[in-house]
Each structure stands twice: as C-alpha cells, then as structure tokens.
Scaffold this active site. Sequence first.
Site, short mmCIF file in Angstrom:
data_model
loop_
_atom_site.label_atom_id
_atom_site.label_comp_id
_atom_site.label_asym_id
_atom_site.label_seq_id
_atom_site.Cartn_x
_atom_site.Cartn_y
_atom_site.Cartn_z
N CYS A 252 -15.65 -108.62 21.10
CA CYS A 252 -15.61 -109.76 19.87
C CYS A 252 -16.85 -110.29 19.44
O CYS A 252 -17.11 -110.83 20.54
CB CYS A 252 -14.38 -110.40 20.69
SG CYS A 252 -14.30 -111.98 19.71
N CYS B 127 -16.67 -114.23 19.81
CA CYS B 127 -16.68 -114.53 21.40
C CYS B 127 -18.12 -114.50 21.90
O CYS B 127 -18.56 -115.35 22.69
CB CYS B 127 -15.77 -113.46 21.98
SG CYS B 127 -14.05 -113.21 21.80
#
Length: 101
Positions: free
Chosen positions: A31, A34
């Site tokens: 991600c 993230c």
Amino acid sequence: MSAINITKENFQKEVMESGQPVLLDFWASWCGPCRMVAPVVEEIAQERTDIKVGKVNVDEQPELASRFQVMSIPTLVVIKDGKVANQAVGARPKSQILSLL
C-alpha cells in the site's frame, strides 16, 4: 518507544488492557499511502510517551482488520479504555493524526 507489531495473539494485552490510549495503524506492505504514513506514525511513537502505538498488517491479521471493519488502508484507529474513540481512513499529515488522539 517504537511502534509495536500487533497480532491477534497480543491484541488483548497490548491494546484492550492498555492503561494508555492506543493508536493503531492498519497497513499492508503493498500500500503506497501506508508507506507515506508509516514514518509519521513511527515519529509519533517516538515522541509521545503518553500513548501506545501499534501497527496491524492487514494481510497477516485479517481477523483484526475484520473486527474493526477496515475496508481501506491506511486506517488509523484510536482506542481508549478498550473502546474505539476515533477512526480515520487514508493518508494524513501528522497534525491530523495527532488531532485524532
């Protein structure tokens, strides 16, 4: 203190029984957002001794992701006294993450 890796095995002790508010970062290695939030979360973990910071890898801990109804990552959840006090989805600047606390 650095962020703690939270698993279903240590969740009860580290999060639910914590005497401090807990900031949980639900994330995954694939991600992009993230990875943008990770250094900020780590910085908060280093600076704030009054809270506990935990990271939950959603790929490794699907039960925890499901328990908190995490549909998008990164998701940040603040737990106080064993209850969800605040929650936010998506990458955010440090000031907004701190305002969740």
